[in-house]
Design a protein around this motif. Sequence first.
Motif, PDB file in Angstrom:
ATOM      1  N   ILE A  17     181.977 110.982  41.757  1.00 30.25           N
ATOM      2  CA  ILE A  17     182.457 111.864  42.841  1.00 30.25           C
ATOM      3  C   ILE A  17     183.474 112.543  42.430  1.00 30.25           C
ATOM      4  O   ILE A  17     183.856 113.866  42.602  1.00 30.25           O
ATOM      5  CB  ILE A  17     182.840 110.920  44.055  1.00 30.25           C
ATOM      6  CG1 ILE A  17     181.595 109.795  44.457  1.00 30.25           C
ATOM      7  CG2 ILE A  17     183.426 111.699  45.206  1.00 30.25           C
ATOM      8  CD1 ILE A  17     180.431 111.047  44.925  1.00 30.25           C
ATOM      9  N   VAL A 128     185.339 105.201  47.946  1.00 33.41           N
ATOM     10  CA  VAL A 128     183.785 105.185  47.572  1.00 33.41           C
ATOM     11  C   VAL A 128     183.456 103.954  47.415  1.00 33.41           C
ATOM     12  O   VAL A 128     183.852 102.905  46.869  1.00 33.41           O
ATOM     13  CB  VAL A 128     183.708 105.773  46.155  1.00 33.41           C
ATOM     14  CG1 VAL A 128     182.071 106.114  45.777  1.00 33.41           C
ATOM     15  CG2 VAL A 128     184.428 107.051  45.998  1.00 33.41           C
ATOM     16  N   ALA A 130     179.882 101.027  47.434  1.00 36.14           N
ATOM     17  CA  ALA A 130     178.620 100.438  47.046  1.00 36.14           C
ATOM     18  C   ALA A 130     178.269  99.102  47.391  1.00 36.14           C
ATOM     19  O   ALA A 130     179.375  98.192  47.281  1.00 36.14           O
ATOM     20  CB  ALA A 130     178.346 100.945  45.470  1.00 36.14           C
ATOM     21  N   LEU A 171     182.994 106.626  51.691  1.00 38.82           N
ATOM     22  CA  LEU A 171     181.785 107.394  51.196  1.00 38.82           C
ATOM     23  C   LEU A 171     180.827 106.240  50.590  1.00 38.82           C
ATOM     24  O   LEU A 171     181.301 105.572  49.594  1.00 38.82           O
ATOM     25  CB  LEU A 171     182.134 108.494  50.353  1.00 38.82           C
ATOM     26  CG  LEU A 171     181.177 109.275  49.696  1.00 38.82           C
ATOM     27  CD1 LEU A 171     180.663 110.213  50.698  1.00 38.82           C
ATOM     28  CD2 LEU A 171     181.722 110.012  48.327  1.00 38.82           C
ATOM     29  N   ASN A 172     179.693 105.860  51.302  1.00 43.13           N
ATOM     30  CA  ASN A 172     178.847 105.069  50.877  1.00 43.13           C
ATOM     31  C   ASN A 172     177.851 105.440  49.556  1.00 43.13           C
ATOM     32  O   ASN A 172     176.916 106.511  49.994  1.00 43.13           O
ATOM     33  CB  ASN A 172     177.831 104.703  52.069  1.00 43.13           C
ATOM     34  CG  ASN A 172     177.008 103.318  51.715  1.00 43.13           C
ATOM     35  OD1 ASN A 172     176.812 103.101  50.446  1.00 43.13           O
ATOM     36  ND2 ASN A 172     176.372 102.644  52.683  1.00 43.13           N
ATOM     37  N   ASN A 173     178.028 105.042  48.602  1.00 40.30           N
ATOM     38  CA  ASN A 173     177.497 105.421  47.336  1.00 40.30           C
ATOM     39  C   ASN A 173     176.279 104.584  46.818  1.00 40.30           C
ATOM     40  O   ASN A 173     176.101 104.257  45.858  1.00 40.30           O
ATOM     41  CB  ASN A 173     178.318 106.056  46.138  1.00 40.30           C
ATOM     42  CG  ASN A 173     177.524 106.769  45.081  1.00 40.30           C
ATOM     43  OD1 ASN A 173     176.645 107.608  45.261  1.00 40.30           O
ATOM     44  ND2 ASN A 173     177.988 106.582  44.077  1.00 40.30           N
ATOM     45  N   ILE A 177     172.447 109.620  44.968  1.00 44.02           N
ATOM     46  CA  ILE A 177     173.459 110.691  44.658  1.00 44.02           C
ATOM     47  C   ILE A 177     173.489 111.896  45.712  1.00 44.02           C
ATOM     48  O   ILE A 177     174.753 112.301  46.162  1.00 44.02           O
ATOM     49  CB  ILE A 177     173.803 110.880  43.363  1.00 44.02           C
ATOM     50  CG1 ILE A 177     175.155 111.581  43.144  1.00 44.02           C
ATOM     51  CG2 ILE A 177     172.663 111.771  42.656  1.00 44.02           C
ATOM     52  CD1 ILE A 177     176.404 110.866  43.670  1.00 44.02           C
ATOM     53  N   ASP A 179     172.230 112.127  48.415  1.00 39.57           N
ATOM     54  CA  ASP A 179     172.847 111.737  49.942  1.00 39.57           C
ATOM     55  C   ASP A 179     174.209 111.515  49.916  1.00 39.57           C
ATOM     56  O   ASP A 179     174.902 111.945  51.167  1.00 39.57           O
ATOM     57  CB  ASP A 179     172.201 110.461  50.391  1.00 39.57           C
ATOM     58  CG  ASP A 179     170.560 110.481  50.562  1.00 39.57           C
ATOM     59  OD1 ASP A 179     170.034 111.657  50.966  1.00 39.57           O
ATOM     60  OD2 ASP A 179     169.985 109.728  50.496  1.00 39.57           O
ATOM     61  N   THR A 180     174.878 110.991  48.928  1.00 43.19           N
ATOM     62  CA  THR A 180     176.210 110.885  48.947  1.00 43.19           C
ATOM     63  C   THR A 180     176.667 112.145  48.947  1.00 43.19           C
ATOM     64  O   THR A 180     178.043 112.326  49.458  1.00 43.19           O
ATOM     65  CB  THR A 180     176.646 109.994  47.526  1.00 43.19           C
ATOM     66  OG1 THR A 180     175.981 108.816  47.519  1.00 43.19           O
ATOM     67  CG2 THR A 180     177.912 109.708  47.713  1.00 43.19           C
ATOM     68  N   ASP A 183     177.152 113.696  52.344  1.00 42.96           N
ATOM     69  CA  ASP A 183     178.154 112.780  53.252  1.00 42.96           C
ATOM     70  C   ASP A 183     179.545 113.402  52.783  1.00 42.96           C
ATOM     71  O   ASP A 183     180.432 113.420  53.532  1.00 42.96           O
ATOM     72  CB  ASP A 183     178.032 111.359  52.911  1.00 42.96           C
ATOM     73  CG  ASP A 183     176.746 110.859  53.754  1.00 42.96           C
ATOM     74  OD1 ASP A 183     176.287 111.527  54.561  1.00 42.96           O
ATOM     75  OD2 ASP A 183     176.319 109.687  53.337  1.00 42.96           O
TER      76      ASP A 183
END
Length: 203
Positions: A17, A128, A130, A171-173, A177, A179-180, A183
């Motif tokens: 990111i 970030v 996950a 930020l959901n990762n 990637i 989709d991330t 967002d």
Amino acid sequence: MVKIGLTGGIATGKTTISKYLASLGIKVIDADLIAREVLDLYPEILSYLRRTYGDRVFSDGKLDRKALGRIVFQNKEALSRYLQVIMPRIRQEIEKRLEKSEEEFIILDAPLLFEEGFQKDVDLTITVYAQKKVQLERLKKRDGFTEEEARRRISAQMDLKDKMDRSTYVLNNSGRIEDTILDLHAILDKIGFKDEKKDKEKK
């Protein structure tokens, strides 16, 4: 100037990111990079490591970061002592670079953003995230860790939920990637950053 603190847990994709934000033309102050630079700027840090660990963390006269990581991330007291030595110098360099910056938007990429109180130096924060199972798989694949080593490395850090609870944005990762990134752009729109490259493509 809008100062943005970027953080996350190990293997959440924070570095990906950060690099993407830099590709948009946003200036990034990388605390991990500064942590390497201060070893040359302040020789007393290496002296401390040699006194404390001897040749165990050196290879051909140079610091072996993986060897150091295996020691300090397995022992919270060892990690705490190391941070007490290196963190004041990292803070000094970060504050110096933030003060010199004149950009409209600037990112402070810092794994220990909340642990070391750097959130006080920025206007908003992004964590970030996950899922833990994703972190574990990434660590095993990326660094060759065993399941136990990966779990130990994750548990050595502040719980991700605590970081998320303290953040302005999360930020959901955990998935794709692409989709991330979508967002991420939604967050950038909210804080007023305009992607000039994207705008040109639309035209």
